[in-house]
Design a protein around this motif. Structure first.
Motif, PDB file in Angstrom:
ATOM      1  N   LEU A  72      -0.809 -10.581 -10.187  1.00  0.00           N
ATOM      2  CA  LEU A  72      -0.190  -9.662  -9.220  1.00  0.00           C
ATOM      3  C   LEU A  72       0.859  -8.797  -9.896  1.00  0.00           C
ATOM      4  O   LEU A  72       0.900  -7.574  -9.703  1.00  0.00           O
ATOM      5  N   ALA A 105       0.557  -4.779 -10.468  1.00  0.00           N
ATOM      6  CA  ALA A 105       1.543  -3.909  -9.833  1.00  0.00           C
ATOM      7  C   ALA A 105       2.228  -3.032 -10.864  1.00  0.00           C
ATOM      8  O   ALA A 105       2.405  -1.816 -10.660  1.00  0.00           O
ATOM      9  N   TYR A 131      -0.133  -0.279 -12.189  1.00  0.00           N
ATOM     10  CA  TYR A 131      -0.326   0.818 -11.242  1.00  0.00           C
ATOM     11  C   TYR A 131       0.927   1.701 -11.186  1.00  0.00           C
ATOM     12  O   TYR A 131       0.835   2.921 -11.284  1.00  0.00           O
ATOM     13  N   LEU A 132       2.077   1.048 -11.043  1.00  0.00           N
ATOM     14  CA  LEU A 132       3.307   1.819 -10.892  1.00  0.00           C
ATOM     15  C   LEU A 132       3.595   2.656 -12.130  1.00  0.00           C
ATOM     16  O   LEU A 132       4.056   3.791 -12.049  1.00  0.00           O
ATOM     17  N   THR A 149       6.829   5.984  -4.054  1.00  0.00           N
ATOM     18  CA  THR A 149       6.948   5.120  -5.228  1.00  0.00           C
ATOM     19  C   THR A 149       8.411   4.855  -5.553  1.00  0.00           C
ATOM     20  O   THR A 149       8.756   3.789  -6.047  1.00  0.00           O
ATOM     21  N   ILE A 192       9.406   2.049  -3.325  1.00  0.00           N
ATOM     22  CA  ILE A 192       8.857   0.785  -3.831  1.00  0.00           C
ATOM     23  C   ILE A 192       9.685   0.282  -5.009  1.00  0.00           C
ATOM     24  O   ILE A 192      10.047  -0.889  -5.087  1.00  0.00           O
ATOM     25  N   ILE A 236      11.687  -3.230  -5.312  1.00  0.00           N
ATOM     26  CA  ILE A 236      11.399  -4.278  -6.304  1.00  0.00           C
ATOM     27  C   ILE A 236      12.689  -4.696  -6.995  1.00  0.00           C
ATOM     28  O   ILE A 236      12.970  -5.886  -7.160  1.00  0.00           O
ATOM     29  N   ILE A 274       7.305  -8.010 -12.730  1.00  0.00           N
ATOM     30  CA  ILE A 274       6.981  -6.578 -12.614  1.00  0.00           C
ATOM     31  C   ILE A 274       7.931  -5.742 -13.462  1.00  0.00           C
ATOM     32  O   ILE A 274       7.507  -4.863 -14.225  1.00  0.00           O
ATOM     33  N   ARG A 321       6.752  -3.594 -16.661  1.00  0.00           N
ATOM     34  CA  ARG A 321       6.894  -2.133 -16.678  1.00  0.00           C
ATOM     35  C   ARG A 321       7.652  -1.697 -17.925  1.00  0.00           C
ATOM     36  O   ARG A 321       7.280  -0.704 -18.563  1.00  0.00           O
ATOM     37  N   MET A 372      -2.304  -3.564  -3.338  1.00  0.00           N
ATOM     38  CA  MET A 372      -1.314  -4.633  -3.598  1.00  0.00           C
ATOM     39  C   MET A 372      -1.214  -5.551  -2.407  1.00  0.00           C
ATOM     40  O   MET A 372      -1.388  -6.763  -2.489  1.00  0.00           O
ATOM     41  N   LYS A 373      -1.044  -4.937  -1.235  1.00  0.00           N
ATOM     42  CA  LYS A 373      -0.889  -5.744  -0.031  1.00  0.00           C
ATOM     43  C   LYS A 373      -2.193  -6.454   0.297  1.00  0.00           C
ATOM     44  O   LYS A 373      -2.217  -7.622   0.675  1.00  0.00           O
TER      45      LYS A 373
END
Lengths: 432, 347
Positions: free
Chosen positions: A231, A235, A238-239, A249, A252, A256, A302, A306, B1-2
């Motif tokens: 996960l 994440a 993607y970010l 974004t 988000i 986070i 995450i 990143r 994601m969700k």
């Protein structure tokens, strides 16, 4: 006014640059030295704290790795043990009989109770296992080393004083005399405390072990790793690689970063409301514990992932794109392998954090007395730090040293995990 | 994601749904005071029977009743331990949910005020305790008004006591021990003042507030739920007194001594004879509907109510539980066998 004249004097003397430098040199060296001293003293202070921590924990806890044992001569009376039904025999009575044989002069009920309390209640269970292993021993006389009661253990380790009036001690004069008798005959010894590593929790300190908590920690962390690593990496990828730069974004990202700073008990409350009450997952299980800790470690993973994706130079992406790789190929063939060491480091650090966590587990019922060693993700279990918390709260003094010993085990795990993180980083990291 | 997350959750849910529906161990929650006794019984039970060892969570009495009264079904606990009797509101909630509650009294626990062996034994009365620890006390000048607690030393409270600062380490308000302490010791002391006692009939709320509010000016120090910590602090500071359960005094008789209260020392015999004033009964409550459905409840009850556990010389007494008189034990043991549910009118 005075200053000005002084300045004028120096300039009028018109010293060379070298002279000015030399004049200030000693002062600058001193400042340099002082600056270095600040750093060294900061490090010394933190080392001192660490040393105090280790000395007090190891000083309290190292004795827990030894356990006092008493040798009993037991007669496995065929009248008392039914060969067909080994479990139903009264092994406690056999142990008591052996003690009475050793001290035939003890007759009163009160004194016998004191005598019996020298040996742990675990002795009967140990005897049952010995008989079950080899039923051929029934009818014979055997010598068996059984764990001593925690009070005897504390006495042998010097945590209970022999002096002072009888009523001020945990052990009576009689009990001290009996222990001395065992010492004289070489029937008492300190042996490696295997029960500490192979048994589950117990209310008798001499029988309590951390195996249950270790297995629980392992199962919980396994669930956490299984959920949080994919996960977290997905994440982060993607970010970092795909997400457009817009208000969503941004929101988000802020969230986070916020989640990483939320007190862990909040995740426990969330787990209670969502996973237990809404989804109806079973209480006190590694499954729920793992999911809750996943929520807690996700932000850490995450953020670390990143950062390590960001540190992959754009030239690599450009080169791959230039020879016709698709975006997915660039990421999966080039960027991810290069960023993996950093991601792993972040994951291990997140895991180490999760390993030491108790607060969120309190809410989902993992702070519990559990004797049976869990055998699956839906068995009730505790984890290492919870075990430490529970033992620290127990009235028996022998639990004090076991608490410290359990802390040592937990620290060993944390050090290993953090060392692995450093090692992986050193080994796999590429520099440009 | 969700979506990924929800799928993961759904998968996890389906994987475990089967297990959640059947539980093969007894689930127990409740008081941290009963916890040391219940765990010993559970361990003994697990080792000597073919059933799994019951799982025991220490949630506090109030938290236990909340979980216990939530409903019938495997996701709810079977038994809750309690260091006080169930409240009417809690029982009413159970009855509303269709739960039949069986009450079992297991014995007594004394709450002691102890200090280090390096200092002298304290001889306190409940009145002294009230005057030393209440937030507001009757005006020392004699009128029937209340003033902010002015006492600094024990000698100020009672000239027979030493001239040492009042410094008491005790449990926080979330603790059952604290509830029992304010009810038995503080209220017991407050009642000795006629005008406070008279208030009970007129204005019960104010009466309780006066008797149950502990001063917050530093004389009473909340030391957390960890009684071991209080024992350690008493060792380091001979001037301080600590409040905790009898079992901690019992385990540390070489380091600390219990204070006399109203002339009675906190000993095993005095508490068992109900002479020591600050002692309370301990209970646990069983959900009748779960008996027979969850394997092992009946057998666990039998183990707990056997003489080898809660009897005069049972293994629970080794852990500091003060047993009930034989007759009372007999009465509760039969009530447990018959599974007689508790009614509101019984309280």
């Amino acid at each position: 006014m005075n200053k000005k004249t002084a300045e004028e004097k120096t300039t009028s003397a018109s010293p060379t640059t070298m002279e000015i430098v030399n004049r200030g040199l000693a002062r600058r060296y001193r400042a340099e030295k002082r600056f270095r001293m600040y750093g060294i003293s900061a490090i010394l202070a933190s080392l001192a704290f660490l040393a105090i921590l280790f000395v007090s924990i190891i000083g309290n806890g190292y004795t827990a790795f030894l356990q006092t044992e008493i040798a009993l001569d037991l007669y496995l009376d065929p009248l008392m043990i039914d060969r067909e039904n080994l479990d139903d025999a009264n092994y406690q009575a056999i142990v008591k009989k052996s003690l009475i044989e050793t001290f035939p002069r003890v007759t009163s009920r009160g004194e016998r109770r004191e005598l019996f309390s020298l040996v742990s209640t675990g002795a009967a269970f140990q005897l049952r296992n010995v008989v079950a292993q080899d039923p051929g021993r029934i009818g014979k006389r055997i010598r068996l080393w059984v764990p001593a009661d925690d009070d005897v253990d504390m006495l042998m380790k010097g945590h209970i004083k022999r002096s002072g009036p009888q009523e001020d001690r945990r052990m009576s004069d009689n009990q001290l005399a009996w222990v001395d008798h065992f010492i004289e005959n070489g029937r008492i010894k300190k042996a490696f405390n295997t029960a500490f590593f192979t048994a589950g929790d117990s209310r008798e300190p001499e029988l309590a072990g951390i195996q249950g908590a270790l297995v629980g920690s392992f199962l919980t962390l396994f669930v956490t790793l299984l959920l949080s690593f994919p996960l977290g990496v997905a994440a982060a990828v993607y970010l970092e690689e795909f997400a457009p730069k817009n208000r969503w974004t941004d929101i988000i990202e802020v969230n986070i970063n916020n989640l990483a700073a939320v007190p862990s008990i909040v995740f426990g409350l969330l787990g209670l409301a969502v996973f237990l009450n809404f989804f109806g997952l079973p209480r006190s299980t590694p499954l729920v514990g793992g999911i809750v800790l996943t929520l807690m470690t996700l932000p850490t993973i995450i953020i670390a992932s990143r950062a390590s994706l960001k540190s992959v130079p754009p030239s690599i992406r450009d080169a791959a794109l230039g020879i016709g790789a698709s975006k997915t190929q660039v990421i999966s063939h080039h960027v991810l392998p290069l960023a993996m060491p950093g991601m792993l480091t972040g994951t291990i650090i997140g895991m180490a954090q999760a390993l030491g966590e108790t607060a969120p587990l309190l809410m989902i019922g993992m702070v519990a007395f559990i004797v049976d060693i869990p055998s699956g993700f839906t068995d009730p279990s505790t984890v290492l730090p919870v075990q430490i918390f529970l033992w620290a709260d127990s009235p028996e003094r022998a639990f004090l040293e076991r608490t410290s010993a359990a802390i040592m085990v937990l620290l060993a795990f944390l050090v290993t995990m953090n060392a692995a993180a450093v090692f992986l980083r050193k080994k796999l990291e590429k520099r440009w | 994601m969700k979506k990924v997350f929800m799928t993961a959750l759904a998968v996890a849910f389906f994987l475990t749904a089967g297990n959640a529906l059947a539980r093969d161990y007894v689930s127990i929650v409740g008081s941290s005071t009963v916890y040391p006794f219940a765990t010993v019984v559970a361990e003994q039970f697990g080792k000597t029977s073919d059933f799994k060892t019951p799982k025991i969570e220490s949630t506090g009495s109030g938290g236990g009743h909340k979980l216990f009264g939530a409903g019938i079904g495997v996701e709810h606990p079977d038994i809750t331990n309690s260091s006080r009797r169930i409240k009417k509101s809690e029982l009413q909630r159970c009855i509303d949910k269709g739960i039949d509650v069986i009450e079992v009294k297991i014995g007594y626990d004394g709450i002691v005020m102890a200090n280090s062996k390096d200092a002298k034994v304290m001889r306190l009365s409940r009145r002294d305790i009230f005057l030393a620890l209440a937030a507001r006390v009757p005006d020392p000048k004699g009128s029937k008004t209340l003033v902010k607690n002015p006492y600094k030393t024990w000698k100020d409270v009672n000239s027979a006591l030493p001239a040492r600062d009042i410094e008491v380490l005790g449990p926080p308000p979330t603790s059952g021990t604290r509830d029992a302490f304010v009810e038995l010791a503080m209220e017991g002391g407050g009642k000795t003042f006629g005008f406070i006692k008279a208030m009970k009939k007129k204005d019960k709320g104010q009466y309780k507030q006066i008797c149950h509010t502990i001063r917050e000016d530093g004389a009473y120090i909340e030391a957390g739920e960890n009684d071991n910590l209080i024992v350690q602090k008493l060792n380091a500071n001979p001037d301080a007194l600590g409040i905790f359960g009898f079992s901690f005094l019992d385990q540390n008789t070489d380091k600390i001594q219990g204070s006399y209260i109203d002339g009675v020392a906190p000993t095993f015999d005095n508490i068992a004879a109900l002479e020591y004033p600050v002692s309370r009964p301990l209970f646990f409550y069983v959900k009748k509907q779960h008996v027979g459905k969850i394997p092992g409840i009946k057998e666990y009850l039998a183990e707990f109510t056997s003489d080898k556990a809660w009897g005069d010389f049972g293994y629970l007494t080794d852990k500091g539980l003060i047993p009930m008189p034989a007759k009372e034990r007999q009465a509760f043991a039969t009530a447990v066998k018959e599974l007689k549910p508790l009614k509101i009118s019984d309280l």
